[in-house]
Each structure stands twice: as C-alpha cells, then as structure tokens.
Write an enzyme that holds these catalytic residues in place. Structure first.
Site, PDB file in Angstrom:
ATOM      1  N   ASN A  93       0.779  -1.239   0.000  1.00  0.00           N
ATOM      2  CA  ASN A  93       0.000   0.000   0.000  1.00  0.00           C
ATOM      3  C   ASN A  93       0.812   1.293   0.000  1.00  0.00           C
ATOM      4  OD1 ASN A  93      -2.706   0.475  -0.430  1.00  0.00           O
ATOM      5  ND2 ASN A  93      -3.207   0.828   1.715  1.00  0.00           N
ATOM      6  N   ASP A  94       2.095   1.218  -0.308  1.00  0.00           N
ATOM      7  CA  ASP A  94       2.877   2.452  -0.481  1.00  0.00           C
ATOM      8  C   ASP A  94       4.021   2.191  -1.453  1.00  0.00           C
ATOM      9  OD1 ASP A  94       3.517   5.117  -0.180  1.00  0.00           O
ATOM     10  OD2 ASP A  94       4.571   4.858   1.722  1.00  0.00           O
ATOM     11  N   ILE A  95       3.646   1.691  -2.630  1.00  0.00           N
ATOM     12  CA  ILE A  95       4.641   1.356  -3.650  1.00  0.00           C
ATOM     13  C   ILE A  95       5.199   2.632  -4.265  1.00  0.00           C
ATOM     14  CG2 ILE A  95       5.006   0.197  -5.879  1.00  0.00           C
ATOM     15  CD1 ILE A  95       4.524  -1.660  -3.486  1.00  0.00           C
TER      16      ILE A  95
END
Length: 223
Positions: A93-95
């Site tokens: 969720n934070d690529i």
C-alpha cells in the site's frame, strides 16, 4: 547485534511489525529481526542489505530515468514480490521508488517500509490510506475508497511512468482524477510497454489490470 550489521528504524507505531513477521520467509522483502521500545518510540531491527541504495537515488545517479529494459527487470521482480505478499494476505500500500532498495550491480531489489500496509482482502473496499498521494489511485482521491488490486496496479503504473519518463505523470490530486496519461509516454516506450502502462493507469478501476495478470502481459512474455 551479535556482530551483524542491522538497521534500527524508529517510529511511533508498531503496526509494521505484524506484517513483517508474516513476511519473514518472502524473498525480496526486508528481513525483520526484532524490536524494542521506550516511552516514546518503537525501534524495529531490520537486516542491513549490503551494497544497496534506494531506487530513487539509483535513478538519480542514472541521469534521472531508466531504460525500458531495466524498468521491466525491476517491475518483474517487484510484481513477483507483491504476489507473494498477497498470498500471505498483505497489501504493501505504499509502492514507490524510495521504498525499494536495489543492488546497482545485480539489479536485485528488496521491498521495504510496511508502515502503510493493510491486510489484503480480494473483495474488501478500503476507506483509509496511509500511503503517498502521488501514487494513489483516482477513486481514492475522488471517493475515498479503493480495492487492494486497484491501488496496487495504479501505484505500479505511476512508478513505471516515473522510471522511464523521469518524472511523475500527474502533479495534483485533481490531475490524477481528471487528466489523461501524458502523451509523451507514447513516444518514449514501446507499444507493448505503453499498452501495459495504460492498463495500469486506466481511470476506470473496473478495467485496470490485476496483479495476478501482469506477468502474463505481452510486455513481459515477449521481448
């Protein structure tokens, strides 16, 4: 720690630790070792991977952008890592580039920083997001909802564009919601790469490519 080099990460929350414990045997995810805490902070002990720098710094050293071939090599690894995370029930969720380490020689990557992670639910609709807005999907910015697959695919598309083109495609939440993919992308990459990028960055999340389908896209299977 026992003569071994480690990274000690100081945060206000221990939410990352649960996810890293579940991913201990996933190749390509930074290895969690232990933690300790005091009255203010949680200290997470992680492996220190020798001879690596974060992907953002690596791209900067490469004049600000990467070749399509190297971008494909990195994304292929990253998609494989994210697939294993999904199998373990974890959504990163934070690529983005600063959450990926790369060995400049071997080009092997390692995924780090699970502070924004969530439990992956194939049919879940999420109404909270702790990641980076520049890499977040339009339905989150417009309606404050998204699915795990849709956010992941969009973030991978933003990263792909940034690696090849040397800058982000959108400068504001409004542009992410409303603007088309910049035309320059069509001219700096092959037709197969552009087709893949377009499927990642489809504004209609119902049409967006799913993580499980990415590595069978013709850009990856055909030279």
């Amino acid at each position: 720690v026992n003569g071994e080099r480690v990274i000690i990460k100081k945060t206000k929350s221990n939410r990352e630790i649960e996810f890293l414990c579940k991913l201990r045997n996933v190749s390509g995810v930074v290895h969690y070792k232990s933690y300790f805490f005091d009255d203010q902070y949680v200290y997470t002990v992680l492996e220190k991977i020798r001879h690596t720098i974060d992907l953002y710094d690596y791209i900067t050293k490469c004049n600000g952008y990467l070749s399509e071939a190297l971008t494909k090599t990195i994304l292929k690894q990253l998609i494989g890592i994210l697939m294993e995370c999904r199998q373990k029930g974890i959504l990163h969720n934070d690529i983005k580039e600063t959450n990926i380490l790369i060995d400049p020689l071997s080009k092997k990557i390692t995924l780090i920083d699970f502070d924004a992670a969530e439990v992956w639910g194939d049919h879940d609709i999420y109404d909270g997001y702790l990641g980076t807005w520049q890499y977040s999907c339009p339905e989150w910015l417009a309606r404050k909802e998204y699915s795990a697959d849709d956010m992941t695919s969009w973030s991978l598309g933003i990263m792909m564009y940034s690696m090849i083109c040397g800058h982000l495609p959108f400068d504001s939440p409004g542009q992410i919601i409303s603007n088309d993919l910049p035309d320059n992308a069509r001219f700096v990459m092959s037709k197969k790469a552009y087709a893949f990028l377009s499927q990642c960055l489809d504004k209609n999340n119902a049409n967006r490519i799913k993580l499980i389908d990415m590595l069978t896209h013709e850009w990856f299977i055909n030279p």
